[in-house]
Design a protein around this motif. Sequence first.
Motif, mmCIF file in Angstrom:
data_model
loop_
_atom_site.group_PDB
_atom_site.id
_atom_site.type_symbol
_atom_site.label_atom_id
_atom_site.label_comp_id
_atom_site.label_asym_id
_atom_site.label_seq_id
_atom_site.Cartn_x
_atom_site.Cartn_y
_atom_site.Cartn_z
ATOM 1 N N GLY A 104 -15.257 27.586 33.885
ATOM 2 C CA GLY A 104 -14.178 26.765 33.532
ATOM 3 C C GLY A 104 -14.457 25.436 32.521
ATOM 4 N N TYR B 59 -10.028 26.821 34.471
ATOM 5 C CA TYR B 59 -10.636 27.676 35.700
ATOM 6 C C TYR B 59 -9.703 28.705 36.311
ATOM 7 C CZ TYR B 59 -13.824 29.025 39.363
ATOM 8 O OH TYR B 59 -14.319 29.896 40.307
ATOM 9 N N GLN C 73 -13.913 34.147 38.791
ATOM 10 C CA GLN C 73 -14.023 32.837 39.492
ATOM 11 C C GLN C 73 -14.899 32.879 40.753
ATOM 12 O OE1 GLN C 73 -10.036 31.436 40.787
ATOM 13 N NE2 GLN C 73 -9.243 32.042 38.997
ATOM 14 N N LYS D 139 -20.311 26.038 37.839
ATOM 15 C CA LYS D 139 -18.827 25.646 38.371
ATOM 16 C C LYS D 139 -18.563 24.309 39.011
ATOM 17 C CE LYS D 139 -15.371 26.716 41.166
ATOM 18 N NZ LYS D 139 -15.122 26.076 42.795
#
Length: 283
Positions: free
Chosen positions: A205, A210, A218, A227
Amino acid sequence: MTTSTDRVGPGSTTLPSTLALGLARVGLEMRQFFRERDAVVFIFAYPVIMLGIFATVFGQDGGTVGPPPGIPFAQYFLPGMIATGVMLSSFQNLATSIAVERDDGALKRLRGTPMPATSYFLGKIGQVLVTSLVQTALLLVVAATLFDVPMPTTASAWATFAWVFLLGTATGCVCGIGFSSVPRSGKSASAVVVPVVLILQFISGVFFQYDSLPTWMQNLAAVFPLKWIAQGMRSAFFPASAEAGEVGGSWQHPATAAVLIVWLVVGLVVGVRKFRWQRRDDS
């Protein structure tokens, strides 16, 4: 064996303490860092340049991110640039520089001196902390003055920024020290370390929104610290209304702290068990 209470030299002077030697190493590390001008320019300028590029390209039509009224692109990308700056100054910097020092024999020579190993690592961590603070301050000044990014206005937001910054920097330092044993030589260090940081930037992200990334990406990013540093920084620089737009609908501060602490412990364990003071081919 020489100890901190032994008398040495004609003046019978006691050896400095581990902390005093560590502070002296910070000064030495800072001087050595600023002599590497290409590394200095990259570490300090990279987040600023990337913020400028993304804010200009995506924000040229006044567009925003998220539900109305949305967040201006410069404001959206700032937390990610702070997070990636922390990783550059800590993880990438230490993983590369220590590998080079090992390859040219500097670590082996240091290990043969009375200086405690702890003082060496204190010097490295102190240098990272100073450069990270300077780098982040520069980024905030550019964001506020050139792109009109609003700064946090509450003590709680600044407190969140502080603990995410400090914990993220500490985690990046110990992971960088542990990872420094992976490159087989100083020449290959950048080729091994830089791609790791770049991949994490793309999936965490930093360069993209993100929640617009594929789910598998993810999930992969959620395993690593970057992250969570970026998400923690968003919670400090975004309005409270933006929390609903996060994956899971929350800033997840406990999860951020937990993941960073786990990586901090992992880095310490790996560093203690795998750190090498000399090249693989040294007998």
